[in-house]
Design an enzyme around this catalytic site. Structure first.
Site, PDB file in Angstrom:
ATOM      1  N   THR A  36      38.868  64.288  10.616  1.00 58.34           N
ATOM      2  CA  THR A  36      38.993  65.747  10.728  1.00 58.34           C
ATOM      3  C   THR A  36      37.679  66.453  10.425  1.00 58.34           C
ATOM      4  O   THR A  36      37.380  67.502  10.982  1.00 58.34           O
ATOM      5  CB  THR A  36      40.111  66.229   9.770  1.00 58.34           C
ATOM      6  OG1 THR A  36      41.323  65.634  10.205  1.00 58.34           O
ATOM      7  CG2 THR A  36      40.272  67.730   9.784  1.00 58.34           C
ATOM      8  N   SER A  87      40.970  58.317  11.682  1.00 50.84           N
ATOM      9  CA  SER A  87      40.925  57.077  10.891  1.00 50.84           C
ATOM     10  C   SER A  87      42.125  56.170  11.130  1.00 50.84           C
ATOM     11  O   SER A  87      42.087  54.998  10.785  1.00 50.84           O
ATOM     12  CB  SER A  87      40.756  57.386   9.408  1.00 50.84           C
ATOM     13  OG  SER A  87      41.902  58.012   8.892  1.00 50.84           O
ATOM     14  N   THR A 120      40.812  61.203   6.560  1.00 49.98           N
ATOM     15  CA  THR A 120      41.441  61.062   5.243  1.00 49.98           C
ATOM     16  C   THR A 120      42.675  60.160   5.268  1.00 49.98           C
ATOM     17  O   THR A 120      43.087  59.661   4.225  1.00 49.98           O
ATOM     18  CB  THR A 120      41.845  62.436   4.683  1.00 49.98           C
ATOM     19  OG1 THR A 120      42.787  63.037   5.576  1.00 49.98           O
ATOM     20  CG2 THR A 120      40.646  63.337   4.492  1.00 49.98           C
ATOM     21  N   ASP A 121      43.243  59.961   6.472  1.00 47.45           N
ATOM     22  CA  ASP A 121      44.513  59.215   6.538  1.00 47.45           C
ATOM     23  C   ASP A 121      44.396  57.802   5.967  1.00 47.45           C
ATOM     24  O   ASP A 121      45.305  57.320   5.303  1.00 47.45           O
ATOM     25  CB  ASP A 121      45.016  59.122   7.986  1.00 47.45           C
ATOM     26  CG  ASP A 121      45.471  60.472   8.527  1.00 47.45           C
ATOM     27  OD1 ASP A 121      45.638  61.400   7.718  1.00 47.45           O
ATOM     28  OD2 ASP A 121      45.654  60.587   9.752  1.00 47.45           O
TER      29      ASP A 121
HETATM   30  N1  ASP Z   1      43.617  62.601  11.358  1.00 49.19           N
HETATM   31  C1  ASP Z   1      42.641  62.609  10.398  1.00 49.19           C
HETATM   32  C2  ASP Z   1      42.068  61.215  10.153  1.00 49.19           C
HETATM   33  O1  ASP Z   1      41.214  60.840  10.894  1.00 49.19           O
HETATM   34  C3  ASP Z   1      43.038  63.234   9.134  1.00 49.19           C
HETATM   35  C4  ASP Z   1      41.846  63.642   8.391  1.00 49.19           C
HETATM   36  O2  ASP Z   1      40.744  63.227   8.598  1.00 49.19           O
HETATM   37  O3  ASP Z   1      42.028  64.451   7.479  1.00 49.19           O
HETATM   38  O4  ASP Z   1      42.443  60.509   9.253  1.00 49.19           O
END
Ligand code: ASP
Length: 355
Positions: A36, A87, A120-121
């Protein structure tokens, strides 16, 4: 021009002195993988719907660096774009490439710290994997954001500046791989994502935070006691695959069908995310025992995100390993690495006690 960049350029114009790199600064390399923090939405109000699936192409590492000139106060920064994906789309091959690149960079006297930008995932998984296979005490910091770069109150720029400041700071040496988000510094061992969207999503339920960032300075309150990085026995230098380990999620009334399927798919290890202190239905236990008889290593853990699964009678008797403080996703990583060294249950239990 993205909002991320417009904001960055505006700040750069206001405080042009901050964008001038100073001499004798630590050298920090940012390895960008996506997430993100690198994504764009269709408006400042798209806070959960953004990224490639909406047709918005992600931001590259150089634009991210240009957008946050404040980071140049702390370090001389260079960037490399390894991937640019969410991720959940990263693979185990990507992990091996990332870890090998970090080890290569950190061998150089010219590199003092690494920042990995990451979704973050699965950030806690990559952080824990790196914590076990990076062979250096120089700081390695994972960072991301919960809001897209175009979102109202995007958290990426501050998180990124904090990450560079942390990676450049001498106090961060020897602390293992860290995550910095929302001004909080977490250990790779302790950290977990606890909320789908909130900016304060990362918590360390068993350990508490390692420290906090304030005015771009780390204030550490603890140090990780589990083995990591330079103390780790795991070495991925000559590996190009990791053994398959699957996680089975237990619920009231669930059975062993997915355990059987994992064995059929070639799993060398299975982590059972049990209920409470690793409890599970009879049918799950039977399938795990059958898997064990076929040579699959079983780790019993919990779907609860805090607490300790210590060894208990019937599982010890069955030859299962206890997950201790590892949540199922981290137990999977430790088991994958353990299986690159041994199949001995006592040895693997020792690893779960130590790392
Ligand atoms: N969908 C995102 C990821 O790549 C979520 C994030 O980065 O906060 O994990």
């Amino acid at each position: 021009m993205t909002l991320f960049r417009i904001l960055g350029v505006a700040v750069m114009m206001l405080f042009s002195s901050v964008s001038i790199a100073k001499t004798n600064q630590p050298n920090v390399v940012i390895l960008a993988t996506g997430g993100t923090i690198a994504s764009r939405g269709s408006s400042s109000m798209s806070l959960t719907d953004y990224g490639k699936s909406t047709g918005n192409q992600p931001i590259g590492i150089q634009s991210m660096i240009d957008a946050v000139p404040e980071m140049l106060n702390f370090a001389h920064v260079t960037g490399e774009q390894l991937y640019n994906v969410g991720s959940s789309k990263l693979s185990l091959d990507n992990w091996l490439t990332l870890a090998k690149r970090i080890n290569q960079l950190l061998k150089s006297d010219k590199v003092d710290g690494i920042v990995v930008t990451h979704g973050t995932d699965t950030m806690e998984e990559t952080a824990y994997f790196l914590n076990l296979v990076v062979k250096s005490d120089k700081p390695v910091v994972l960072v991301g954001s919960m809001r897209p770069s175009t979102g109202l109150s995007a958290d990426g720029p501050l998180n990124l500046a904090n990450a560079v400041a942390l990676a450049a700071s001498p106090e961060a040496k020897g602390k293992g791989v860290m995550v910095v988000m929302n001004d909080q510094i977490s250990s790779a061992f302790g950290v977990t994502k606890t909320n789908t969207d909130n900016a304060a999503t990362f918590k360390d339920p068993n350990t508490g935070y390692l420290g906090y960032m304030q005015n771009f300075k780390p204030f550490f309150v603890s140090t990780p006691l589990q083995k990591h990085t330079t103390q780790s026995e795991f070495d991925i230098t000559n590996l190009d695959t990791l053994p398959r380990v699957d996680v089975n999620f237990t619920t009231l009334g669930s059975d062993g069908v997915l355990v059987d399927a994992a064995v059929k798919a070639g799993a060398k290890g299975i982590v059972n995310a049990g209920v409470g202190h690793a409890n599970m239905p009879v049918a799950t236990m039977e399938s795990l025992e059958k898997a064990k008889a076929k040579g699959v290593v079983i780790v019993v853990g919990s779907r609860i995100n805090s607490g300790i699964v210590t060894p208990k009678g019937k599982y010890v008797k069955a030859g299962f390993v206890s997950a201790m403080m590892h949540n199922p996703q981290k137990a999977r990583i430790l088991l994958m690495l353990a299986l690159t060294k041994t199949h001995n249950i006592q040895e693997i239990q020792r690893m779960f006690n130590e790392y």
